[in-house]
Scaffold this motif. Structure first.
Motif, mmCIF file in Angstrom:
data_model
loop_
_atom_site.group_PDB
_atom_site.id
_atom_site.type_symbol
_atom_site.label_atom_id
_atom_site.label_comp_id
_atom_site.label_asym_id
_atom_site.label_seq_id
_atom_site.Cartn_x
_atom_site.Cartn_y
_atom_site.Cartn_z
ATOM 1 N N HIS A 4 23.881 -7.590 23.188
ATOM 2 C CA HIS A 4 22.697 -7.660 22.326
ATOM 3 C C HIS A 4 22.569 -6.322 21.612
ATOM 4 C CE1 HIS A 4 18.710 -8.679 20.904
ATOM 5 N NE2 HIS A 4 18.273 -7.543 21.383
ATOM 6 N N VAL A 5 22.808 -6.326 20.321
ATOM 7 C CA VAL A 5 22.721 -5.108 19.538
ATOM 8 C C VAL A 5 21.373 -5.087 18.835
ATOM 9 C CG1 VAL A 5 23.727 -3.782 17.654
ATOM 10 C CG2 VAL A 5 25.213 -5.071 19.201
ATOM 11 N N VAL A 6 20.595 -4.055 19.112
ATOM 12 C CA VAL A 6 19.280 -3.909 18.496
ATOM 13 C C VAL A 6 19.465 -3.430 17.058
ATOM 14 C CG1 VAL A 6 17.098 -2.642 18.595
ATOM 15 C CG2 VAL A 6 18.197 -3.387 20.710
ATOM 16 N N PRO A 7 18.884 -4.122 16.087
ATOM 17 C CA PRO A 7 19.002 -3.671 14.696
ATOM 18 C C PRO A 7 18.361 -2.293 14.506
ATOM 19 C CG PRO A 7 18.136 -5.907 14.795
ATOM 20 C CD PRO A 7 18.126 -5.374 16.198
ATOM 21 N N HIS A 8 19.008 -1.467 13.693
ATOM 22 C CA HIS A 8 18.520 -0.124 13.383
ATOM 23 C C HIS A 8 18.205 -0.052 11.884
ATOM 24 C CE1 HIS A 8 20.506 0.525 17.185
ATOM 25 N NE2 HIS A 8 20.235 1.811 17.177
ATOM 26 N N PHE A 9 17.113 0.608 11.553
ATOM 27 C CA PHE A 9 16.718 0.764 10.154
ATOM 28 C C PHE A 9 16.333 2.210 9.894
ATOM 29 C CE2 PHE A 9 15.928 -3.615 11.386
ATOM 30 C CZ PHE A 9 16.646 -4.287 10.421
ATOM 31 N N GLN A 10 16.507 2.641 8.643
ATOM 32 C CA GLN A 10 16.170 3.993 8.219
ATOM 33 C C GLN A 10 15.547 3.930 6.829
ATOM 34 O OE1 GLN A 10 17.826 5.457 5.512
ATOM 35 N NE2 GLN A 10 19.300 3.823 5.240
ATOM 36 N N ASN A 11 14.922 5.024 6.441
ATOM 37 C CA ASN A 11 14.212 5.027 5.155
ATOM 38 C C ASN A 11 14.635 6.202 4.282
ATOM 39 O OD1 ASN A 11 12.467 4.449 3.096
ATOM 40 N ND2 ASN A 11 10.596 4.746 4.260
ATOM 41 N N ASP A 12 15.932 6.310 4.013
ATOM 42 C CA ASP A 12 16.426 7.362 3.110
ATOM 43 C C ASP A 12 15.791 7.300 1.720
ATOM 44 O OD1 ASP A 12 18.010 8.593 4.985
ATOM 45 O OD2 ASP A 12 19.886 7.743 4.254
#
Length: 82
Positions: A4-12
């Motif tokens: 189970h890969v947890v989605p990662h998000f960023q705000n560049d």
């Protein structure tokens, strides 16, 4: 064992709102090394949540893949294991 890969998000790009296809995810702020402490967020029954570190508003969009974002450059793709 199930992976189970947890989605990662960023705000560049510094946008105020990011639409995502997951309700459980990790916000890293900006792309490392300019990131904040990586925080796991869970919207629960809500359709939006604000990151306590970078104040980005994340909104759930059920039409998106769990690892996808609008704008698309906000999805932080994880390397796949070989």
């Amino acid at each position: 064992m199930a992976e189970h890969v947890v989605p990662h998000f960023q705000n560049d790009p510094g946008v105020a709102v990011i639409e995502i296809g997951a309700v459980e995810f990790m916000c890293v702020g900006a792309t490392p090394p300019y990131d904040h402490p990586h925080v796991f967020l869970d919207m629960g029954e809500d359709k939006a949540i604000i990151c306590p570190y970078c104040s980005t508003l994340y909104r759930f969009n059920p039409k998106l893949d769990p690892h996808a974002a609008k704008p698309p450059q906000c999805a932080l793709l994880q390397p796949t294991a070989a």
